[in-house]
Design a protein around this motif. Structure first.
Motif, PDB file in Angstrom:
ATOM      1  N   ALA A  44       0.874  -1.485  -0.322  1.00 39.58           N
ATOM      2  CA  ALA A  44      -0.541  -0.040   0.002  1.00 39.58           C
ATOM      3  C   ALA A  44       1.497   1.322  -0.158  1.00 39.58           C
ATOM      4  O   ALA A  44       1.853   1.069   0.384  1.00 39.58           O
ATOM      5  CB  ALA A  44      -1.015  -0.158   1.264  1.00 39.58           C
ATOM      6  N   PRO A  45       0.781   2.144  -0.181  1.00 42.35           N
ATOM      7  CA  PRO A  45      -0.468   2.970  -1.343  1.00 42.35           C
ATOM      8  C   PRO A  45      -0.959   2.387  -2.122  1.00 42.35           C
ATOM      9  O   PRO A  45      -2.029   1.947  -3.311  1.00 42.35           O
ATOM     10  CB  PRO A  45      -0.586   4.162  -1.045  1.00 42.35           C
ATOM     11  N   ALA A  46      -0.437   1.290  -3.188  1.00 40.41           N
ATOM     12  CA  ALA A  46      -0.345   1.222  -4.763  1.00 40.41           C
ATOM     13  C   ALA A  46      -1.338   0.218  -4.724  1.00 40.41           C
ATOM     14  O   ALA A  46      -1.755  -0.534  -3.951  1.00 40.41           O
ATOM     15  CB  ALA A  46       0.610   0.620  -5.441  1.00 40.41           C
ATOM     16  N   GLU A 125     -13.554   5.361  -4.895  1.00 43.75           N
ATOM     17  CA  GLU A 125     -12.541   5.238  -3.895  1.00 43.75           C
ATOM     18  C   GLU A 125     -11.252   4.838  -3.804  1.00 43.75           C
ATOM     19  O   GLU A 125     -10.200   5.119  -3.690  1.00 43.75           O
ATOM     20  CB  GLU A 125     -13.713   5.265  -3.034  1.00 43.75           C
ATOM     21  N   ALA A 126     -11.574   4.268  -5.114  1.00 45.37           N
ATOM     22  CA  ALA A 126      -9.880   3.006  -5.232  1.00 45.37           C
ATOM     23  C   ALA A 126      -9.954   2.551  -3.733  1.00 45.37           C
ATOM     24  O   ALA A 126      -8.556   2.575  -3.567  1.00 45.37           O
ATOM     25  CB  ALA A 126      -8.898   4.120  -5.624  1.00 45.37           C
ATOM     26  N   GLU A 127     -10.216   1.992  -3.553  1.00 44.56           N
ATOM     27  CA  GLU A 127     -10.185   1.372  -1.722  1.00 44.56           C
ATOM     28  C   GLU A 127     -11.593  -0.231  -2.483  1.00 44.56           C
ATOM     29  O   GLU A 127     -12.717   0.102  -2.805  1.00 44.56           O
ATOM     30  CB  GLU A 127     -10.749   1.977  -0.770  1.00 44.56           C
ATOM     31  N   PRO A 128     -10.836  -1.115  -1.923  1.00 44.71           N
ATOM     32  CA  PRO A 128     -11.914  -2.118  -1.525  1.00 44.71           C
ATOM     33  C   PRO A 128     -13.310  -1.666  -0.703  1.00 44.71           C
ATOM     34  O   PRO A 128     -13.602  -1.301   0.295  1.00 44.71           O
ATOM     35  CB  PRO A 128     -11.194  -3.246  -0.834  1.00 44.71           C
ATOM     36  N   THR A 129     -14.342  -2.664  -1.388  1.00 37.31           N
ATOM     37  CA  THR A 129     -15.346  -2.257  -0.537  1.00 37.31           C
ATOM     38  C   THR A 129     -16.117  -3.588   0.042  1.00 37.31           C
ATOM     39  O   THR A 129     -15.641  -4.112  -1.070  1.00 37.31           O
ATOM     40  CB  THR A 129     -16.744  -1.052  -1.347  1.00 37.31           C
ATOM     41  N   PHE A 130     -16.820  -3.441   0.594  1.00 34.11           N
ATOM     42  CA  PHE A 130     -18.211  -4.859   0.930  1.00 34.11           C
ATOM     43  C   PHE A 130     -19.320  -4.432   1.539  1.00 34.11           C
ATOM     44  O   PHE A 130     -19.545  -3.714   1.597  1.00 34.11           O
ATOM     45  CB  PHE A 130     -17.070  -4.926   3.059  1.00 34.11           C
ATOM     46  N   ARG A 156      -1.156   1.424 -11.396  1.00 39.92           N
ATOM     47  CA  ARG A 156      -1.358   1.360 -10.099  1.00 39.92           C
ATOM     48  C   ARG A 156      -1.711   2.495  -9.382  1.00 39.92           C
ATOM     49  O   ARG A 156      -1.689   2.595  -7.834  1.00 39.92           O
ATOM     50  CB  ARG A 156       0.143   1.761  -8.723  1.00 39.92           C
ATOM     51  N   LYS A 157      -2.353   3.147 -10.294  1.00 46.21           N
ATOM     52  CA  LYS A 157      -3.404   4.468  -9.110  1.00 46.21           C
ATOM     53  C   LYS A 157      -5.101   4.218 -10.137  1.00 46.21           C
ATOM     54  O   LYS A 157      -5.865   4.980  -9.195  1.00 46.21           O
ATOM     55  CB  LYS A 157      -2.470   5.707 -10.225  1.00 46.21           C
TER      56      LYS A 157
END
Length: 173
Positions: A44-46, A125-130, A156-157
């Motif tokens: 992280a954060p890549a 958001e470029a983040e996992p969601t659950f 990577r972005k």
């Protein structure tokens, strides 16, 4: 394997669906295992890229529940998603294979807005969601699911692929 043209993708609407945190998932869930795999691909954060792994790298219990979706960016800024792979257990549970189809084509009823918004949130958001959800089912009353969506980016972005997992909650009870 199920043939998508034989099944009505418009038949059900979520009984409930909510975004949850990683902490709300059971410790032994396959969604957590998928998250651990995803985060272990690069520091992280890549963001990890699709080229960072092969199917052989994916934990064996997780593999049949995974799906891969290509992120399609329209000139007007709208997003759509093409299913590139659907795991055998996922296809078996829902009795349909979305491979090669667009999410916007598959989900036509009340599910469409929720599904596209959940995919969009993960991309933007470029983040996992659950997610925690329940859907009606043809053979049983309903299926309660845990779902995780994980962004992948070759640069990577900029998210260009979603790695997802949707598993019936009864899978590990």
């Amino acid at each position: 394997m199920a043939r998508p043209e034989l099944y009505d993708f418009n038949r059900s609407t979520f009984l409930y669906a909510e975004r949850i945190s990683l902490e709300k998932l059971p410790d032994d869930s396959l969604v957590r295992q998928a998250h651990t795999f995803w985060r272990g691909l690069v520091e992280a954060p890549a963001l990890p890229a699709r080229s960072d792994f092969t199917p052989a790298d994916i934990p064996r219990p997780v593999l049949p529940w995974l799906f891969l979706m290509e992120v399609l960016r329209e000139p007007d800024g709208k997003l759509d998603y093409r299913y590139r792979l659907a795991g055998t257990s996922n296809v078996s549970v829902v009795s349909r294979d979305p491979t090669g189809r667009l999410a916007s084509e598959i989900f036509k009823n009340g599910d469409r807005a929720f599904m596209l918004k959940s995919f969009d949130a993960t991309v933007l958001e470029a983040e996992p969601t659950f997610w925690n959800a329940a859907v009606p089912h043809d053979r049983i009353e309903k299926i309660e699911l845990w779902r995780g969506l994980f962004p992948l980016a070759e640069d990577r972005k900029t998210v260009d692929t979603l790695l997802g997992i949707a598993v019936p909650q009864s899978t590990w009870r």
